[in-house]
Design a protein around this motif. Structure first.
Motif, PDB file in Angstrom:
ATOM      1  N   LEU A 137      -9.549   8.550  42.425  1.00 58.44           N
ATOM      2  CA  LEU A 137      -8.658   8.984  41.343  1.00 58.44           C
ATOM      3  C   LEU A 137      -9.294   8.748  39.976  1.00 58.44           C
ATOM      4  N   THR A 138      -9.928   7.585  39.822  1.00 54.65           N
ATOM      5  CA  THR A 138     -10.561   7.265  38.537  1.00 54.65           C
ATOM      6  C   THR A 138     -11.641   8.276  38.199  1.00 54.65           C
ATOM      7  N   GLU A 139     -12.477   8.615  39.177  1.00 57.35           N
ATOM      8  CA  GLU A 139     -13.553   9.577  38.926  1.00 57.35           C
ATOM      9  C   GLU A 139     -13.000  10.981  38.696  1.00 57.35           C
ATOM     10  N   ALA A 140     -11.982  11.382  39.472  1.00 56.64           N
ATOM     11  CA  ALA A 140     -11.411  12.723  39.320  1.00 56.64           C
ATOM     12  C   ALA A 140     -10.817  12.911  37.926  1.00 56.64           C
ATOM     13  N   TYR A 141     -10.079  11.917  37.451  1.00 55.22           N
ATOM     14  CA  TYR A 141      -9.472  12.050  36.121  1.00 55.22           C
ATOM     15  C   TYR A 141     -10.504  11.897  35.015  1.00 55.22           C
ATOM     16  N   SER A 142     -11.573  11.160  35.270  1.00 58.07           N
ATOM     17  CA  SER A 142     -12.652  11.082  34.284  1.00 58.07           C
ATOM     18  C   SER A 142     -13.234  12.460  34.035  1.00 58.07           C
ATOM     19  N   ARG A 143     -13.459  13.216  35.111  1.00 63.29           N
ATOM     20  CA  ARG A 143     -14.036  14.561  34.981  1.00 63.29           C
ATOM     21  C   ARG A 143     -13.051  15.520  34.313  1.00 63.29           C
ATOM     22  N   GLN A 144     -11.765  15.335  34.570  1.00 60.80           N
ATOM     23  CA  GLN A 144     -10.770  16.206  33.942  1.00 60.80           C
ATOM     24  C   GLN A 144     -10.672  15.934  32.439  1.00 60.80           C
ATOM     25  N   VAL A 145     -10.587  14.658  32.080  1.00 68.67           N
ATOM     26  CA  VAL A 145     -10.363  14.288  30.677  1.00 68.67           C
ATOM     27  C   VAL A 145     -11.567  14.621  29.819  1.00 68.67           C
ATOM     28  N   PHE A 146     -12.774  14.315  30.316  1.00 64.45           N
ATOM     29  CA  PHE A 146     -13.972  14.465  29.488  1.00 64.45           C
ATOM     30  C   PHE A 146     -14.820  15.673  29.865  1.00 64.45           C
ATOM     31  N   GLY A 147     -14.378  16.444  30.845  1.00 64.57           N
ATOM     32  CA  GLY A 147     -15.086  17.661  31.210  1.00 64.57           C
ATOM     33  C   GLY A 147     -14.428  18.870  30.592  1.00 64.57           C
ATOM     34  N   SER A 148     -13.737  19.665  31.418  1.00 70.22           N
ATOM     35  CA  SER A 148     -13.106  20.887  30.919  1.00 70.22           C
ATOM     36  C   SER A 148     -11.832  20.614  30.127  1.00 70.22           C
ATOM     37  N   GLY A 149     -11.279  19.391  30.265  1.00 68.63           N
ATOM     38  CA  GLY A 149     -10.044  19.074  29.547  1.00 68.63           C
ATOM     39  C   GLY A 149      -8.798  19.541  30.257  1.00 68.63           C
ATOM     40  N   ILE A 150      -8.937  20.084  31.475  1.00 68.60           N
ATOM     41  CA  ILE A 150      -7.786  20.495  32.282  1.00 68.60           C
ATOM     42  C   ILE A 150      -7.271  19.262  33.004  1.00 68.60           C
ATOM     43  N   LEU A 151      -6.034  18.888  32.749  1.00 72.34           N
ATOM     44  CA  LEU A 151      -5.504  17.617  33.243  1.00 72.34           C
ATOM     45  C   LEU A 151      -4.333  17.838  34.185  1.00 72.34           C
ATOM     46  N   HIS A 152      -4.450  17.354  35.411  1.00 73.56           N
ATOM     47  CA  HIS A 152      -3.331  17.368  36.366  1.00 73.56           C
ATOM     48  C   HIS A 152      -2.299  16.357  35.857  1.00 73.56           C
ATOM     49  N   GLY A 153      -1.110  16.855  35.528  1.00 86.19           N
ATOM     50  CA  GLY A 153      -0.150  16.012  34.822  1.00 86.19           C
ATOM     51  C   GLY A 153       1.005  15.503  35.657  1.00 86.19           C
ATOM     52  N   ASP A 154       0.949  15.695  36.984  1.00 90.59           N
ATOM     53  CA  ASP A 154       2.073  15.258  37.827  1.00 90.59           C
ATOM     54  C   ASP A 154       1.577  14.243  38.845  1.00 90.59           C
ATOM     55  N   ALA A 155       0.956  13.200  38.345  1.00 91.22           N
ATOM     56  CA  ALA A 155       0.366  12.182  39.212  1.00 91.22           C
ATOM     57  C   ALA A 155       1.443  11.232  39.729  1.00 91.22           C
ATOM     58  N   HIS A 156       1.743  11.337  41.020  1.00 96.04           N
ATOM     59  CA  HIS A 156       2.628  10.366  41.669  1.00 96.04           C
ATOM     60  C   HIS A 156       2.280  10.336  43.158  1.00 96.04           C
ATOM     61  N   PRO A 157       2.665   9.297  43.901  1.00 90.79           N
ATOM     62  CA  PRO A 157       2.235   9.141  45.296  1.00 90.79           C
ATOM     63  C   PRO A 157       2.564  10.326  46.197  1.00 90.79           C
ATOM     64  N   LEU A 165      -1.369  12.190  30.343  1.00 85.90           N
ATOM     65  CA  LEU A 165      -2.498  11.290  30.551  1.00 85.90           C
ATOM     66  C   LEU A 165      -2.000   9.882  30.836  1.00 85.90           C
ATOM     67  N   GLY A 166      -0.932   9.484  30.140  1.00 79.91           N
ATOM     68  CA  GLY A 166      -0.356   8.167  30.372  1.00 79.91           C
ATOM     69  C   GLY A 166       0.163   8.014  31.794  1.00 79.91           C
ATOM     70  N   ARG A 167       0.737   9.086  32.352  1.00 79.58           N
ATOM     71  CA  ARG A 167       1.221   9.031  33.735  1.00 79.58           C
ATOM     72  C   ARG A 167       0.059   8.774  34.692  1.00 79.58           C
ATOM     73  N   ALA A 168      -1.084   9.411  34.426  1.00 80.50           N
ATOM     74  CA  ALA A 168      -2.251   9.226  35.296  1.00 80.50           C
ATOM     75  C   ALA A 168      -2.799   7.813  35.183  1.00 80.50           C
ATOM     76  N   THR A 169      -2.927   7.305  33.957  1.00 81.40           N
ATOM     77  CA  THR A 169      -3.493   5.961  33.792  1.00 81.40           C
ATOM     78  C   THR A 169      -2.571   4.896  34.370  1.00 81.40           C
ATOM     79  N   ILE A 170      -1.262   5.080  34.222  1.00 79.43           N
ATOM     80  CA  ILE A 170      -0.314   4.120  34.770  1.00 79.43           C
ATOM     81  C   ILE A 170      -0.351   4.142  36.296  1.00 79.43           C
TER      82      ILE A 170
END
Length: 607
Positions: free
Chosen positions: A351-371, A497-502
């Motif tokens: 998850l950490t690597e996937a969101y790293s690529r989203q945030v600092f790569g294309s900027g496309i962010l999956h915003g519904d992060a939950h189990p 982004l806060g939902r993903a980091t939390i």
């Protein structure tokens, strides 16, 4: 055979194949017409070919109707009458404990709070399950905040992460027929369509199916007549969050406002299909655009089989995270066992690597992060991220600001523990960066404003094991001294982004593994900053042509480990070992010892 409209174009030189395909399709249609004539004859007699009673397709299906104005008002009254008493109960409990603090022991106070938590969580889950709609989504948000809400809320609301009461499969099939086949029978496109859904959520329901060419797919169908109800629900939640902003543990008005914006896209599956392609490509590249093995699986849409209300996509075999945890427990692996922690650590890393690529790569962010949107693949061989309905496009300037913030937060790694003091200049620097996002705090002096702003950055991106924050503030959000309590305005751009980091930090807390997000993301942030300096204007990775068939991809290397070997090979070896029959014959204690050694090595690599 899949209908011709599935294929976007006929390749040059394939005319003969196209004619054959067309001929086969004509034969198939003739067979379907004959099948329909036979079906109509059977319906007129009330039986099928085997003599069983059947219902005529389309005639027996009663589609739900949108709620009337009266019904929407009734839902609002039910919501307010059931939820407000929960807040009032907490206010009453707080006053009772404060007035009796002189003679109540710590254990007695905790018992009083636990009773309130159990009662309040029962009331909340009952009203959510009764009303359903967008209230389910709010329950999912609460259940993912293990750092914020009491354990009874997390435990009871976790059932919302996976599914809610499904809609009738006959309705699902009718929607698919009308949306994809213009009323033609399902057999025109599917050789099999499972009756039992894979999952049922507030907006859609998913079924496993098999196309006539043999491909296994997942069919996502929007609940009919839901849109007006969902919009009314989100308006209710926004009003509630605004009225009771002071009593809630966080500013949920901002959160629900961002969810409202995302809801519009969630109701359009064509938009979600595009998001799937973008996120799939994004996590298959490092932030500098270099091709790399994706840390997660993201299912892709089937071309030509997407409408606003129906989405046919690749099928991913796996269990939602919560069910996977229960499955491991059934197999004798406790949550604290080395085997469970090893799987959890691999998920945390992915998850950490996937969101790293989203945030600092294309900027496309999956915003519904939950189990509920994270699947564990068979034998814990990997993980999948599903449901791309809520996506946020980060601007280039916001990516640059996030990159600078990561590098600044990284420098706080040695502070916040023991008696170490926070350097005033560093606190002011981080506060300035957080202020650039648009975060505002309540009226306090300038120094305390800096403490609050810097603390907000550390809560989102700092070490998971920080004991304190600048200015003596508490890292625990429920604490009255939490910096979140002093925030008056939080930008909507940071909500997803806060939902993903939390989610990531909450997972680390459950595993009791120290996890420093800013440190993990720092190499990717440096790549993003370097690209900003050099002016890397390039085609986004999701618009690049696909690599040649058979081209070798790079081995999995995160931005943080590009220059050194990765221990993933050892984990892979351990996984292969676990499948071997000879090793399975070993006693459980011996397997646990080996798993514990693999876990220790993995933790060492992640320091």
């Amino acid at each position: 055979m899949v209908p011709a409209f599935v294929f976007s174009a006929t390749p040059t030189g394939a005319t003969r194949d196209a004619l054959v395909q067309s001929k086969r399709l004509q034969v198939r249609r003739q067979e379907c017409r004959a099948c329909r004539r036979s079906m109509r004859a059977a319906v007129s007699s009330g039986t099928d070919a085997a003599g069983s009673e059947i219902a005529s397709p389309g005639q027996a299906v009663v589609m739900p109707k949108p709620l009337t104005s009266y019904e929407r008002i009734k839902r609002s009254v039910t919501f307010w009458s059931r939820v407000v008493p929960i807040l009032l109960k907490y206010r009453q409990t707080k006053r009772r404990i404060e007035s009796s603090s002189t003679y109540l022991s710590k254990q007695e106070r905790e018992e009083i709070w636990n009773q309130t938590h159990e009662w309040g969580s029962d009331e909340l889950i009952n009203v959510i399950q009764e009303l359903k709609g967008f209230y389910v989504k709010s329950g999912q948000v609460i259940s993912s905040r293990v750092d914020l809400f009491p354990e009874p809320y997390i435990r009871k609301l976790s059932v919302l992460q996976d599914s809610i009461e499904p809609i009738d499969t006959a309705i699902v099939k009718e929607i698919v027929r009308q949306e994809l086949l213009e009323g033609e029978p399902l057999e025109t496109l599917f050789s099999h369509f499972e009756e039992k859904p894979l999952g049922s959520a507030s907006i859609a329901q998913v079924h496993r199916a098999v196309l006539v060419d043999g491909r296994i797919v997942a069919v996502k169908v929007q609940r009919p007549a839901e849109e007006p109800k969902l919009r009314a629900d989100i308006a209710n939640l926004k009003l509630f969050a605004k009225r009771f902003r002071e009593q809630l543990p966080a500013d949920y008005f901002i959160i629900f406002s961002e969810l409202e914006r995302a809801l519009y896209n969630e109701l359009d599956f064509q938009s979600e299909a595009l998001n799937q392609e973008k996120i799939h490509a994004t996590i298959a590249h490092l932030p500098n655009g270099q091709l790399a093995e994706p840390p997660l699986v993201v299912p892709r849409p089937i071309p030509g089989l997407v409408t606003r209300k129906v989405l046919v996509m690749e099928f991913v075999q796996g269990l939602p995270l919560l069910k996977a945890q229960a499955a491991m427990k059934e197999r004798g692996y406790a949550a604290s066992s080395p085997e469970s922690r090893l799987v959890g650590l691999r998920l945390l890393e992915s998850l950490t690597e996937a969101y790293s690529r989203q945030v600092f790569g294309s900027g496309i962010l999956h915003g519904d992060a939950h189990p509920g949107n994270i699947l564990v693949l068979p034998e814990a061989s990997g993980f999948a991220l599903i449901d791309c309905g809520q996506v946020k496009q980060l601007s280039g300037s916001l990516q640059q600001l996030l990159a600078r913030t990561m590098l600044c937060v990284r420098d706080f790694g040695d502070f916040g523990k023991g008696s170490s003091a926070f350097p005033r200049a560093k606190v002011a620097e981080l506060a300035g960066l957080v202020r650039e996002f648009g975060v505002q705090v309540n009226g306090v002096d300038e120094e305390q404003q800096d403490n609050v702003l810097a603390s907000c950055g550390l809560v989102l991106f700092g070490p998971s094991n920080m004991e304190r924050l600048p200015g003596g503030l508490s890292p625990r959000e429920l604490d009255p001294n939490s910096p979140i309590k002093q925030v008056s305005s939080f930008p909507q751009e940071l909500v997803m982004l806060g939902r993903a980091t939390i989610l990531i930090k909450g997972l680390a807390a459950r595993l009791n593994i120290p996890w420093f997000l800013a440190e993990k993301w720092a190499p990717a942030a440096e790549q993003a900053l370097q690209c900003g300096v050099e002016g890397c204007y390039r085609v986004p990775v999701y618009a690049k042509p696909p690599p040649p068939v058979g081209a070798a991809q790079l081995p999995l290397r995160s931005s943080a480990t590009a220059g050194r070997p990765k221990f993933r090979e050892v984990v892979s070896l351990f996984r292969s070992w676990a499948k071997g029959k000879s090793i399975e014959m070993l006693p459980a204690s011996a397997k646990s010892v080996l798993a514990e050694r693999a876990l220790a090595k993995q933790l060492e690599e992640n320091k």
